[in-house]
Write a protein that holds these residues in place. Structure first.
Motif, PDB file in Angstrom:
ATOM      1  N   UNK A  89     -26.772  51.066  -5.262  1.00 10.81           N
ATOM      2  CA  UNK A  89     -28.120  50.511  -5.205  1.00 10.81           C
ATOM      3  C   UNK A  89     -28.557  49.843  -6.513  1.00 10.81           C
ATOM      4  N   UNK A  90     -28.167  50.382  -7.663  1.00  8.55           N
ATOM      5  CA  UNK A  90     -28.553  49.768  -8.934  1.00  8.55           C
ATOM      6  C   UNK A  90     -27.940  48.387  -9.086  1.00  8.55           C
ATOM      7  N   UNK A  91     -26.667  48.258  -8.719  1.00 11.28           N
ATOM      8  CA  UNK A  91     -25.990  46.966  -8.804  1.00 11.28           C
ATOM      9  C   UNK A  91     -26.528  45.984  -7.773  1.00 11.28           C
ATOM     10  N   UNK A  92     -26.840  46.482  -6.585  1.00 11.28           N
ATOM     11  CA  UNK A  92     -27.425  45.617  -5.554  1.00 11.28           C
ATOM     12  C   UNK A  92     -28.788  45.099  -6.019  1.00 11.28           C
ATOM     13  N   UNK A  93     -29.554  45.946  -6.663  1.00 13.64           N
ATOM     14  CA  UNK A  93     -30.847  45.530  -7.202  1.00 13.64           C
ATOM     15  C   UNK A  93     -30.664  44.411  -8.226  1.00 13.64           C
ATOM     16  N   UNK A 120     -29.207  40.110   1.654  1.00 19.33           N
ATOM     17  CA  UNK A 120     -28.075  40.393   0.769  1.00 19.33           C
ATOM     18  C   UNK A 120     -27.923  41.879   0.497  1.00 19.33           C
ATOM     19  N   UNK A 121     -29.031  42.549   0.240  1.00 24.26           N
ATOM     20  CA  UNK A 121     -28.984  43.995   0.027  1.00 24.26           C
ATOM     21  C   UNK A 121     -28.527  44.733   1.264  1.00 24.26           C
ATOM     22  N   UNK A 240     -29.591  49.648   1.418  1.00 22.61           N
ATOM     23  CA  UNK A 240     -29.340  48.320   0.876  1.00 22.61           C
ATOM     24  C   UNK A 240     -30.567  47.435   0.918  1.00 22.61           C
ATOM     25  N   UNK A 241     -31.306  47.499   2.023  1.00 18.24           N
ATOM     26  CA  UNK A 241     -32.549  46.721   2.150  1.00 18.24           C
ATOM     27  C   UNK A 241     -33.556  47.159   1.086  1.00 18.24           C
ATOM     28  N   UNK A 246     -36.279  46.466  -4.102  1.00 14.60           N
ATOM     29  CA  UNK A 246     -36.402  46.910  -5.490  1.00 14.60           C
ATOM     30  C   UNK A 246     -36.040  45.781  -6.447  1.00 14.60           C
ATOM     31  N   UNK A 247     -35.065  44.945  -6.051  1.00 21.96           N
ATOM     32  CA  UNK A 247     -34.731  43.778  -6.856  1.00 21.96           C
ATOM     33  C   UNK A 247     -35.904  42.826  -6.969  1.00 21.96           C
ATOM     34  N   UNK A 248     -36.638  42.655  -5.892  1.00 24.92           N
ATOM     35  CA  UNK A 248     -37.849  41.833  -5.925  1.00 24.92           C
ATOM     36  C   UNK A 248     -38.892  42.443  -6.851  1.00 24.92           C
ATOM     37  N   UNK A 249     -39.104  43.768  -6.720  1.00 25.73           N
ATOM     38  CA  UNK A 249     -40.104  44.440  -7.552  1.00 25.73           C
ATOM     39  C   UNK A 249     -39.749  44.351  -9.034  1.00 25.73           C
TER      40      UNK A 249
END
Length: 340
Positions: A89-93, A120-121, A240-241, A246-249
């Protein structure tokens, strides 16, 4: 005197009996209650020591600073409840964040970029779930593959930080909805909305009950005719979603995408979920407990910042708490096995 003492003694015994019955039926709540007690003690102790810790500004900042971690913890809760783990999850973010920044810099609108991040997530989560379920790869190894894949993709997108200038994405991190001295950002609202939806799904839907059943005993869930394979894969997709959200945040909060964001964040999310009371063996836990775990993590960071100490102490304290809560979990599991 004797007549008065007897009813009081009877009431005390009745209360003790009811408390014992409640705790025996809700033993899985003990870690969550313990985490909540630790959070309260942190707040009270910091307020006594510093004198200005419990303020609307500090408490509002607690959610703002940890909104991305809270979203990750929600997705991780689904996976751990099934008895799995998700190290990706950290890398996906980081991947979705740098992808967002790159697409925006090339002129793609936010209305296209944000769904691409989420998809993508979810795609990485789907890959991990398929490896776990259909190729019988251990969740640790499957998600580790997802970790390396997502981090590699992040470096393929860009080796350097990319500044975000899109007003829609920046709005998520820079806007403040105020009520007196209190405030909340759109990223905080997004995190709380994710928590609320997850809590409803886990507690009041058939899918949520299946998640608990699979984590409690996968073989029993199969014998009951539950869709074990589909449930486990969806749990990883949800994780993943959530990593994409979290990547957006995080991108909105920092104002940039960077391929090295989120290194070790998956461990922070796991720690928050475990501290919040979710058993690593699966089948027991609560999303609201994960919320408490994230707040404990954030409160420790804030206290250490107030003290002017190195942030490495956060890792040390969280490590100690994690050890304590794992021991508590083992005691709960052992007591449950004896009752069976």
């Amino acid at each position: 005197m004797t007549t008065t003492a007897q009813p009081q003694t009877g009431r005390a015994e009745g209360l003790a009996s009811r408390y014992s019955t409640f705790m025996s039926r809700h033993a899985s709540l003990m870690p969550t209650f313990a985490a909540l007690a630790i959070l309260i003690l942190l707040f009270v102790g910091a307020q006594i020591y510093f004198g200005n810790f419990i303020t609307p500004r500090n408490l509002s900042a607690l959610l703002l600073d940890n909104s991305y971690l809270l979203i990750l913890a929600v997705g991780m809760t689904f996976v751990i409840l099934t008895g799995g783990i998700d190290l990706s999850v950290g890398s996906v973010m980081a991947f979705t964040g740098i992808l967002c920044a790159r697409l925006l810099s090339e002129g793609f609108p936010a209305i296209v970029t944000i769904p691409v991040m989420i998809i993508g997530g979810g795609a990485v989560g789907l890959m991990v779930g398929v490896l776990v379920q259909y190729f019988e790869v251990q969740p640790f190894i499957a998600s580790l593959a997802g970790l390396f894949l997502a981090r590699g993709l992040a470096f393929v997108v860009s080796l350097e930080s990319i500044k975000v200038e899109d007003p829609i994405v920046l709005w998520f991190g820079s806007t403040r909805f105020r009520l007196g001295e209190w405030y909340i950002s759109p990223t905080g609202i997004l995190a709380l909305l994710v928590v609320a939806i997850a809590a409803i799904v886990l507690q009041w839907t058939r899918f949520g009950r299946t998640i608990y059943a699979v984590g409690g005993s996968e073989q029993s869930a199969r014998l009951m005719g539950l869709h074990v394979a589909r449930t486990k894969i969806i749990a990883y997709v949800i994780s993943g979603v959530c990593a994409g959200l979290a990547g957006l945040a995080l991108t909105a909060y920092s104002g940039a995408g960077y391929p090295l964001y989120g290194v070790g964040t998956e461990l922070d999310a796991i720690a928050a979920v475990v501290i919040g009371g979710t058993l690593l063996t699966g089948g027991r836990g609560y999303v609201l407990g994960s919320l408490v775990g994230v707040l404990v993590y954030g409160a420790i960071q804030t206290v250490i910042s107030f003290m002017g100490a190195e942030q490495s102490w956060t890792r040390i304290i969280i490590g100690i708490l994690l050890l304590v809560f794992i021991v508590v979990q083992r005691v709960i599991v052992a007591r449950s096995d004896r009752r069976r």
